[in-house]
Design a protein around this motif. Structure first.
Motif, mmCIF file in Angstrom:
data_model
loop_
_atom_site.group_PDB
_atom_site.id
_atom_site.type_symbol
_atom_site.label_atom_id
_atom_site.label_comp_id
_atom_site.label_asym_id
_atom_site.label_seq_id
_atom_site.Cartn_x
_atom_site.Cartn_y
_atom_site.Cartn_z
ATOM 1 N N LEU A 24 0.842 -1.191 0.000
ATOM 2 C CA LEU A 24 0.000 0.000 0.000
ATOM 3 C C LEU A 24 0.877 1.240 0.000
ATOM 4 N N TYR A 25 0.467 2.225 -0.777
ATOM 5 C CA TYR A 25 1.095 3.532 -0.716
ATOM 6 C C TYR A 25 -0.017 4.567 -0.621
ATOM 7 N N LYS A 26 -0.004 5.369 0.421
ATOM 8 C CA LYS A 26 -1.052 6.364 0.643
ATOM 9 C C LYS A 26 -0.418 7.718 0.929
ATOM 10 N N GLU A 27 -1.095 8.743 0.489
ATOM 11 C CA GLU A 27 -0.518 10.076 0.668
ATOM 12 C C GLU A 27 -1.640 11.118 0.672
ATOM 13 N N LEU A 28 -1.407 12.209 1.398
ATOM 14 C CA LEU A 28 -2.440 13.246 1.511
ATOM 15 C C LEU A 28 -2.256 14.379 0.522
ATOM 16 N N ARG A 29 -1.033 14.621 0.097
ATOM 17 C CA ARG A 29 -0.889 15.675 -0.903
ATOM 18 C C ARG A 29 -1.513 15.198 -2.208
ATOM 19 N N ARG A 61 -3.960 9.480 6.302
ATOM 20 C CA ARG A 61 -3.584 8.289 5.540
ATOM 21 C C ARG A 61 -4.463 7.106 5.920
#
Lengths: 263, 263, 263, 263
Positions: free
Chosen positions: D57-62, D96
């Motif tokens: 998993l790769y999660k990001e807010l930008r 995230r």
């Protein structure tokens, strides 16, 4: 000081080097008790050669030990040549663009050290980067400037010569500006196949640089990753490690021509 | 295009301008439907004059509308002069250092527009920043470079003259490099007391610039904040707004000397 | 372990407590050498009473020492009552929602410690939060759950009683689940006027809790902020500090009814 | 509304689906002009099956479009089954932990829709998650709760049955609480080999769900990714898509037992 590790060998998951060993890079950054300096928490980065001829990069500002993205990537990405770096900022901003490793084309670079008087010399050191590379400068670190300047000095053909010329010119600029602080430099560069690591300083106090071979793989580190430091060999002050193709690493003097001091 | 608002008047909570109005800056960035361009989500920034003679800055990369920190700050910080800016990146990296507003000493600056051929001209435009200011350059945007170059041109004493000289020199550099794209510029600068806003371009297609006075306060915006655009007055192409001390804003021509085109 | 500081007194800039002293909270988090535990880098938070009857909050995951936003806010925000907290995560995720302080209405809370067996008890401890408060739960920490449970126990009227009942119930749940690890608790709560700080554990190994008065201000900390620890007084194990209105702080026993162990 | 894409087929670089097509997910989130709703910028996530039996998993807010990490990962990660999701928050926090996809063991899930009255029902819906799964709940979304509840209903053996039972129970809880808003649900789940996608609502206004096969690959999306929507087939309201092993996708009714309305 920054901490880093470079791996070249049979393709392994990043996790086997970065997150899993008892003294992995992550562990070091969390329990940086042995170090007499600040803990390393000003961002980190991972670079690896994989599906693309250019290296992949993952950079983040939150601490490495609490980053779930890194945990996932480390156990999903397999690579035969990768870098990981945990940054301790020395005056420049904490931003992704200032995190190591840096890449350009197929080249990748990371660094631990300092240029004495960087804030005064930034302009003139950046002037060593030609226009065609300058627009690729993303951040404000001395490290990225050294890397781009070395590429301009034909690091692709002669990495050691290029890096030596860059450091020599920086020392000349430092002398011209009357800077008495030292230049200390430990760095590693790769092109997807070969690795070069350098250790040099103007005051014989270079950051440490160790390496070992294990199961046919080469590991180069800023500090030993496990508790048997006897297995780690130090690259001596003023020397470099060169690992070309599948050849065994060679240690040899790293020549930086010292400019004559300004009278 | 970027969107921004500048306020000067009785001290008010930032929220009254930034987050609360039906067409607040936050609202605009979320529902950017009227705009024919991309939504504004490449970071934002707020700058305000308060307890310190230098402005405070808050910058963030996550979208403004989902940032609880901004919600809190907007209802806790009261200021008589503040800026807010939502960025739409035009090629440069998304980083806090590239978010507006920029500050130096008591000066604050934000910008909407573009320098044609920036990637080719970056080096020579940065050369307009003297050494003593260059080390304060944190990011890689054209906007920050213009601000620092204007400070070097004595923006503190003669903001309009300084900004005009900077733009004139940039146009000269563009011409010398054979760049045919336009320079488009809408910007606002403050020193904690006075506000100057500029609108100018080489192709008469400057980004919009509006202002109104309400309850003794001056509000300058990139685009109207509420649904009664009739209340908003446009600063005409090639003009500037100057609001000194408690004086009413004055609109007057913004003089940028056009270099003679290279034959 | 987490580190924190609470201030109540004449309005001062946050910087005077958080960033400037030689042993400020920021300094502590960076040079956490004295501590035998991990460095504190899993996010931080600041909460302050200011323009709004509810406290303002600023939380961030990047290290406090490298956060320019915090530097700006600390020298712009003046408050008569504020908290600052640097988190060392104990198993729960690193996210803003898990950073202290927590707020609800006019109340603010921060905590250092642990609930033995939290991962097994989370469900039943969350059940202590009534529906009307549960929807305000933003994160997954034991700390936030304790805070919301205490509010449900009428912490607004009787903070010490409410907190005592919550801890007593948690110990009962721990016993019922056969958990042998300890509950260790050092926390501080405020309502904009009064401050209550608690120190208690099931194994007499509570996290430390110190306080001092200086220039009429009260400072409560997890660990002394400066090098003259003689000036700091420790809140003894099983005691609480209560500072109501402008009254001097009172130290008195903090009563937590221990459930009879399950036979 | 959220937007997402799921891919299953010959291993391809994530970039070929996520970042490169003219109407890729990234492009959609940036130019969300056709959509009458807000733009999608409350975080994003990518999940893929690769080196590990659990998905990465790769999660990001930008915003996705400005995230260099995503650009790098998309051109370095090759996978035969992956999800990508761009979130538009509907009241819950931007973190995230609230970004899709969610994973548990070898299962992965992402969702677009809403549970009417979620803030009132959160507690009772979370009660559908048994203790042994509850501690894995990282965030506060309805989506994650539905996923964990479905796993508890033996989604591993009978995904459609499990999901149907969960939705049926949620509708019962909504009725019991007198909630008149709708439940709208479009979701996709995978176990590393098979894919199930569901489309259902209480008011026949389910979020859209499309699919197509191309070069032997199956692509399931919330909205068509390219300009030839004729190639995309819609999963009808109240139906599901099931793609087992290498078999062709099958569309069939998705059965959700509607509880009898409370009299």
């Amino acid at each position: 000081m920054c901490r880093w590790v470079a791996y070249r060998g049979q393709p392994v998951l990043l996790s086997s080097v970065i997150t899993e060993p008892s003294h992995s890079l992550i562990h070091q950054s969390l329990h940086a008790l042995e170090a007499k300096t600040e803990t390393n928490g000003d961002g980190f980065g991972v670079g690896w050669y994989g599906e693309h001829h250019e290296p992949g990069l993952y950079k983040e500002l939150r601490p490495a030990w609490g980053d779930e993205n890194l945990s996932h990537l480390a156990r999903q990405i397999r690579s035969k040549l990768f870098f990981a770096h945990i940054r301790a900022a020395t005056g420049t901003a904490t931003s992704r663009a200032n995190c190591h490793p840096f890449s350009h084309g197929r080249f990748m670079f990371m660094h631990n050290g300092q240029i004495g008087g960087w804030s005064r010399l930034r302009r003139s050191i950046e002037a060593m980067i030609p226009d065609e590379l300058y627009n690729d400068r993303q951040g404000t670190t001395d490290s990225e400037a050294i890397f781009l300047a070395a590429l301009a000095q034909h690091a692709a053909k002669d990495p050691a010569g290029a890096m030596g010329r860059v450091l020599s010119e920086i020392v000349r600029l430092m002398q011209a500006a009357g800077i008495t602080q030292a230049l200390r430099f430990a760095a590693v560069m790769a092109d997807g196949r070969d690795i070069w690591a350098f250790r040099w300083s103007t005051d014989l106090k270079s950051p440490t640089l160790y390496w070992k071979q294990i199961d046919g793989a080469l590991i180069v580190v800023s500090e030993p990753l496990d508790e048997s430091p006897g297995n780690w060999r130090m690259v001596p002050e003023g020397n470099m490690l060169m690992a070309l193709g599948d050849s065994a690493p060679v240690i040899k003097p790293f020549m930086v021509e010292m400019p004559r001091a300004v009278a």
